[in-house]
Scaffold this motif. Structure first.
Motif, PDB file in Angstrom:
ATOM      1  N   ARG A 244       0.824  -1.205   0.000  1.00 29.63           N
ATOM      2  CA  ARG A 244       0.000   0.000   0.000  1.00 29.63           C
ATOM      3  C   ARG A 244       0.857   1.254   0.000  1.00 29.63           C
ATOM      4  NH1 ARG A 244      -4.148  -0.398  -1.973  1.00 29.63           N
ATOM      5  NH2 ARG A 244      -5.187  -1.774  -0.485  1.00 29.63           N
ATOM      6  N   ALA A 245       1.866   1.306   0.845  1.00 30.96           N
ATOM      7  CA  ALA A 245       2.734   2.483   0.891  1.00 30.96           C
ATOM      8  C   ALA A 245       3.490   2.655  -0.423  1.00 30.96           C
ATOM      9  CB  ALA A 245       3.717   2.370   2.061  1.00 30.96           C
ATOM     10  N   THR A 246       3.863   1.544  -1.047  1.00 28.21           N
ATOM     11  CA  THR A 246       4.541   1.620  -2.344  1.00 28.21           C
ATOM     12  C   THR A 246       3.610   2.200  -3.398  1.00 28.21           C
ATOM     13  OG1 THR A 246       5.983  -0.256  -1.830  1.00 28.21           O
ATOM     14  CG2 THR A 246       5.670   0.268  -4.153  1.00 28.21           C
ATOM     15  N   GLN A 247       2.350   1.800  -3.379  1.00 26.07           N
ATOM     16  CA  GLN A 247       1.382   2.335  -4.337  1.00 26.07           C
ATOM     17  C   GLN A 247       1.209   3.845  -4.156  1.00 26.07           C
ATOM     18  OE1 GLN A 247      -1.663  -0.408  -3.093  1.00 26.07           O
ATOM     19  NE2 GLN A 247      -1.587  -1.559  -5.016  1.00 26.07           N
ATOM     20  N   VAL A 248       1.163   4.287  -2.912  1.00 26.94           N
ATOM     21  CA  VAL A 248       1.034   5.723  -2.635  1.00 26.94           C
ATOM     22  C   VAL A 248       2.274   6.465  -3.121  1.00 26.94           C
ATOM     23  CG1 VAL A 248       0.900   7.461  -0.804  1.00 26.94           C
ATOM     24  CG2 VAL A 248      -0.511   5.393  -0.669  1.00 26.94           C
ATOM     25  N   LEU A 249       3.455   5.904  -2.816  1.00 24.22           N
ATOM     26  CA  LEU A 249       4.708   6.550  -3.201  1.00 24.22           C
ATOM     27  C   LEU A 249       4.844   6.599  -4.724  1.00 24.22           C
ATOM     28  CD1 LEU A 249       6.982   7.805  -1.579  1.00 24.22           C
ATOM     29  CD2 LEU A 249       8.236   5.647  -1.740  1.00 24.22           C
ATOM     30  N   PHE A 250       4.464   5.521  -5.381  1.00 24.54           N
ATOM     31  CA  PHE A 250       4.502   5.491  -6.848  1.00 24.54           C
ATOM     32  C   PHE A 250       3.627   6.598  -7.425  1.00 24.54           C
ATOM     33  CE2 PHE A 250       2.608   4.258 -10.886  1.00 24.54           C
ATOM     34  CZ  PHE A 250       3.713   3.886 -11.642  1.00 24.54           C
ATOM     35  N   THR A 251       2.435   6.754  -6.893  1.00 24.69           N
ATOM     36  CA  THR A 251       1.513   7.786  -7.365  1.00 24.69           C
ATOM     37  C   THR A 251       2.118   9.182  -7.218  1.00 24.69           C
ATOM     38  OG1 THR A 251      -0.377   6.390  -6.746  1.00 24.69           O
ATOM     39  CG2 THR A 251      -0.802   8.735  -7.103  1.00 24.69           C
ATOM     40  N   LEU A 252       2.728   9.437  -6.075  1.00 24.64           N
ATOM     41  CA  LEU A 252       3.355  10.741  -5.839  1.00 24.64           C
ATOM     42  C   LEU A 252       4.513  10.974  -6.804  1.00 24.64           C
ATOM     43  CD1 LEU A 252       3.410  10.840  -1.927  1.00 24.64           C
ATOM     44  CD2 LEU A 252       1.934  12.163  -3.460  1.00 24.64           C
TER      45      LEU A 252
END
Length: 321
Positions: A244-252
């Motif tokens: 989940r944190a990776t998905q958020v970081l990727f989006t940013l």
């Protein structure tokens, strides 16, 4: 009797089912190494990440000096592409000899599959590093920026120790930092400096954007391999922070460059066209958030690389228009 005759019949040999993961198939099943395999090992889908910072850096240089120093620009492009390919072969070698790639999802790597001797893959990586160093030396000689020899040497050392050596930093959640510094800041700012000998604000904004796109691609790659990396003890940032944190970081990482493009557009209105690259970026983000099978992330990886290249093209146009 019918029963005895049935018993006497030999059982038909069962066909061995082929693994859906090419990395786990027997060498004989994979077949001999072809040119396609070598091209695949070069990982061409990552090459836009080498091209984008050179395009951006050249555009920033033309903000200072309107003339295009095309010989130096092409030399910078050659160095970036050769280093990228060298890194890819070095990773193939290092991950293969460590046994990391035996659990990976996707096409089989040359070393891990056992079809190519590890030393041969290493030799190919060293050849590309040597070619990059040679072209880099010509840039230094032409520009008389001798201190950049140290920068070039540091780039090659950092490329090797990403997955090579006893304690590769790519195995300890430092990969994104390396990619941001060398494929973003160093590649973009270095390209600008050797052409203009100045670093305007446009160069810094472009360098950050290039670095973030490169980090996003690495995150997509590591998200695809998260389960396999955990199994072999490879502690990528994705393994440490989770899906989940990776998905958020990727989006940013994909979206922030477009905020920087809006900043650039305040002085260079054509930069608004860079928002068109967001179409591919948004598709990549959707894939990262909705994927069901790890192999689906290969498409996100390619789309993010394409986003970086299209973005760089429009920003270059804005800076030189």
């Amino acid at each position: 009797m019918a029963g005895s005759s049935q018993k006497s019949k030999k059982r038909a040999p069962q066909r061995r089912r082929s693994s859906g993961n090419p990395a786990r198939r027997p060498v004989a099943e994979l077949g001999p190494v072809t040119a396609k395999d070598w091209i695949g090992a070069a990982r061409l889908r990552t090459l836009p990440l080498a091209v984008a910072p050179v395009v951006l850096g050249t555009g920033a240089a033309q903000v200072v000096d309107r003339s295009l120093h095309w010989v130096i620009a092409l030399a910078c492009l050659s160095v970036a592409v050769l280093l990228q390919i060298g890194v890819n072969f070095a990773n193939d070698y290092s991950d293969g000899v460590r046994g990391t790639d035996t659990q990976r999802v996707g096409p089989a790597r040359l070393t891990a599959s056992g079809r190519v001797p590890a030393k041969r893959v290493l030799l190919i990586a060293l050849v590309f590093f040597a070619l990059a160093a040679l072209v880099g030396l010509t840039i230094v000689v032409r520009t008389q920026q001798w201190w950049m020899l140290a920068v070039g040497a540091l780039c090659i050392v950092a490329a090797w120790f990403y997955t090579g050596g006893k304690r590769p930093y790519g195995y300890n959640a430092m990969g994104e930092l390396f990619v941001f510094v060398f494929f973003g800041l160093v590649a973009t700012l270095g390209t600008t400096w050797v052409q203009a000998f100045r670093l305007p604000l446009e160069a810094w904004l472009s360098a950050v954007a290039a670095g973030l796109f490169a980090c996003a691609v690495l995150l997509a790659n590591n998200l695809r391999d998260i389960d396999q990396d955990r199994a072999v003890g490879k502690r990528t940032l994705t393994v440490l922070i989770g899906r989940r944190a990776t998905q958020v970081l990727f989006t940013l990482f994909v979206l922030i460059p477009f905020g920087l493009a809006a900043w650039i557009a305040l002085l260079y209105p054509v930069a608004w066209l860079a928002m068109l690259a967001l179409l591919a970026g948004l598709v990549a983000i959707i894939i990262v958030w909705t994927y069901r099978q790890p192999r689906e992330l290969v498409a996100a990886l390619g789309l993010t690389s394409l986003t970086a290249l299209v973005y760089a093209g429009f920003i270059y146009w804005a800076l030189v228009a």
